[in-house]
Enzyme design. Structure first.
Site, PDB file in Angstrom:
ATOM      1  N   SER A  35       0.783  -1.234   0.000  1.00 53.43           N
ATOM      2  CA  SER A  35       0.000   0.000   0.000  1.00 53.43           C
ATOM      3  C   SER A  35       0.815   1.283   0.000  1.00 53.43           C
ATOM      4  O   SER A  35       0.245   2.368  -0.146  1.00 53.43           O
ATOM      5  CB  SER A  35      -0.945   0.015   1.206  1.00 53.43           C
ATOM      6  OG  SER A  35      -2.123  -0.685   0.920  1.00 53.43           O
ATOM      7  N   LYS A  81       0.186   3.880  -2.674  1.00 54.44           N
ATOM      8  CA  LYS A  81      -0.786   4.975  -2.620  1.00 54.44           C
ATOM      9  C   LYS A  81      -0.126   6.337  -2.394  1.00 54.44           C
ATOM     10  O   LYS A  81      -0.764   7.373  -2.599  1.00 54.44           O
ATOM     11  CB  LYS A  81      -1.829   4.684  -1.546  1.00 54.44           C
ATOM     12  CG  LYS A  81      -2.676   3.443  -1.827  1.00 54.44           C
ATOM     13  CD  LYS A  81      -3.735   3.234  -0.762  1.00 54.44           C
ATOM     14  CE  LYS A  81      -4.598   2.015  -1.066  1.00 54.44           C
ATOM     15  NZ  LYS A  81      -3.937   0.745  -0.726  1.00 54.44           N
ATOM     16  N   SER A 139      -6.316   3.444   3.967  1.00 52.80           N
ATOM     17  CA  SER A 139      -5.652   2.753   2.853  1.00 52.80           C
ATOM     18  C   SER A 139      -6.663   2.012   1.992  1.00 52.80           C
ATOM     19  O   SER A 139      -6.491   0.843   1.620  1.00 52.80           O
ATOM     20  CB  SER A 139      -4.596   1.769   3.375  1.00 52.80           C
ATOM     21  OG  SER A 139      -3.738   1.364   2.339  1.00 52.80           O
ATOM     22  N   LYS A 197       3.160   6.129   5.333  1.00 52.72           N
ATOM     23  CA  LYS A 197       2.240   5.115   4.827  1.00 52.72           C
ATOM     24  C   LYS A 197       2.740   3.709   5.144  1.00 52.72           C
ATOM     25  O   LYS A 197       3.915   3.397   4.973  1.00 52.72           O
ATOM     26  CB  LYS A 197       2.089   5.279   3.310  1.00 52.72           C
ATOM     27  CG  LYS A 197       0.997   4.419   2.695  1.00 52.72           C
ATOM     28  CD  LYS A 197      -0.375   4.958   3.009  1.00 52.72           C
ATOM     29  CE  LYS A 197      -1.470   3.983   2.615  1.00 52.72           C
ATOM     30  NZ  LYS A 197      -1.518   2.781   3.489  1.00 52.72           N
TER      31      LYS A 197
END
Length: 319
Positions: A65, A68, A125, A227
């Site tokens: 993720s 992103k 997320s 993140k």
């Protein structure tokens, strides 16, 4: 004053602190993950781009993720260029709404604002939101992924290829710890006005309060992003940034064996980095590596071909 381009060049360059022995090495206070086969890491001074620590920084890895961050980078760019506003609506297609978790409870035809979408990505997320944003900005997710890779090359991310907006499993989707550090630095430098969204601890949607997957926001003083990610093939990933005493450091860890081990390793790298900066300020010369009690780096695990299994951030086991 160095230009931002020069800072990125410094971040992308292979810079290693020389072995110095003016003072005894600091005691080993950080648990190393170097024996983990998928592990790759880098620690960077955000002001100068200096690499304070690295372990397999250019080995191919699945980002999960953390992908992103680039989806958001292009969203912030569209906001800056007037192509979007925070109040604009994003509509979920059947394909977007049908993405695997982690996701919001959405159905085809549902809408959210761009600002809600940003928060859904930084905190939850949400894979359905990543696809909806990609379709808003690129018509199709595939076309948007090509823009992601083009932007990666422009920023100096030489070893990254994006094939989707979420980081969900795909064998052709790969990056490196160094490239993620470059992307993190670019986000901080180009979009400080939007970086604040990475610091938000929670997000409310449809009367559900969703808590950030980034536990460092709560557990480490000075941490303010960025993140997390998880897939079975990627392991546990985290790009993190923290400020202390006027200094900002960026740490990237890919391939952690568990949420706890990843978080502890990232925090240990950041703490060691701040200690090194303090030591330098009083004329002491030491290295982050001296805190890790590691042998010299040897060639490690390389990204294998094949189909990745698992889903980003969803139901990540807490170990």
């Amino acid at each position: 004053m160095r230009s931002f381009t020069q800072k990125l060049a410094l971040a992308a360059a292979l810079i290693a602190l020389p072995a110095m022995a003016l003072v005894p090495a600091a005691p080993a206070v950080a648990k190393s993950l170097y024996e983990q086969p998928k592990y790759a890491a880098i620690l960077v001074d955000a002001k100068t781009g200096e690499v304070l620590y690295s372990r397999r920084p250019d080995a191919a890895r699945h980002p999960a993720s953390i992908t992103k961050v680039m989806t958001l980078y292009l969203t912030f760019e569209a906001l800056e260029q007037g192509e979007l506003t925070l109040r604009d609506k994003i509509t979920f297609s059947a394909r977007a709404a049908g993405q695997a978790p982690s996701k919001l409870p959405t159905r085809k035809g549902d809408t959210i604002t761009v600002e809600q979408a940003i928060r859904a990505l930084t905190v939850k997320s949400a894979n359905d939101v990543a696809v909806a944003l990609a379709e808003k900005l690129g018509v199709t997710e595939a076309a948007f992924a090509e823009k992601m890779t083009e932007k990666a090359r422009y920023l100096g991310m030489k070893n990254t290829r994006f094939v989707n907006a979420s980081g969900l499993p795909n064998p052709n989707h790969s990056t490196t710890a160094r490239d993620i550090a470059i992307l993190s630095l670019a986000t901080l430098q180009h979009f400080p006005q939007y970086y604040k969204y990475y610091s938000e601890p929670e997000f409310t949607y449809a009367n559900q309060v969703m808590t950030s997957h980034n536990r460092l926001l709560k557990n480490m003083p000075g941490a303010d992003g960025i993140k997390t990610g998880y897939t079975a093939a990627a392991g546990f990933t985290l790009a993190a940034s923290a400020q202390r005493d006027g200094k900002r450091l960026i740490a990237v860890v890919l391939g952690g064996p568990s949420t706890m081990a990843r978080d502890q390793n990232v925090q240990a790298l950041l703490e060691a980095g701040f200690d090194v900066m303090k030591s330098r300020a009083v004329g002491m010369r030491t290295t982050v590596a001296s805190y890790m009690s590691e042998p010299p780096e040897v060639p490690g695990f390389e990204l294998p071909p094949g189909i990745e299994q698992g889903s980003t951030d969803a139901a990540s086991p807490r170990r």
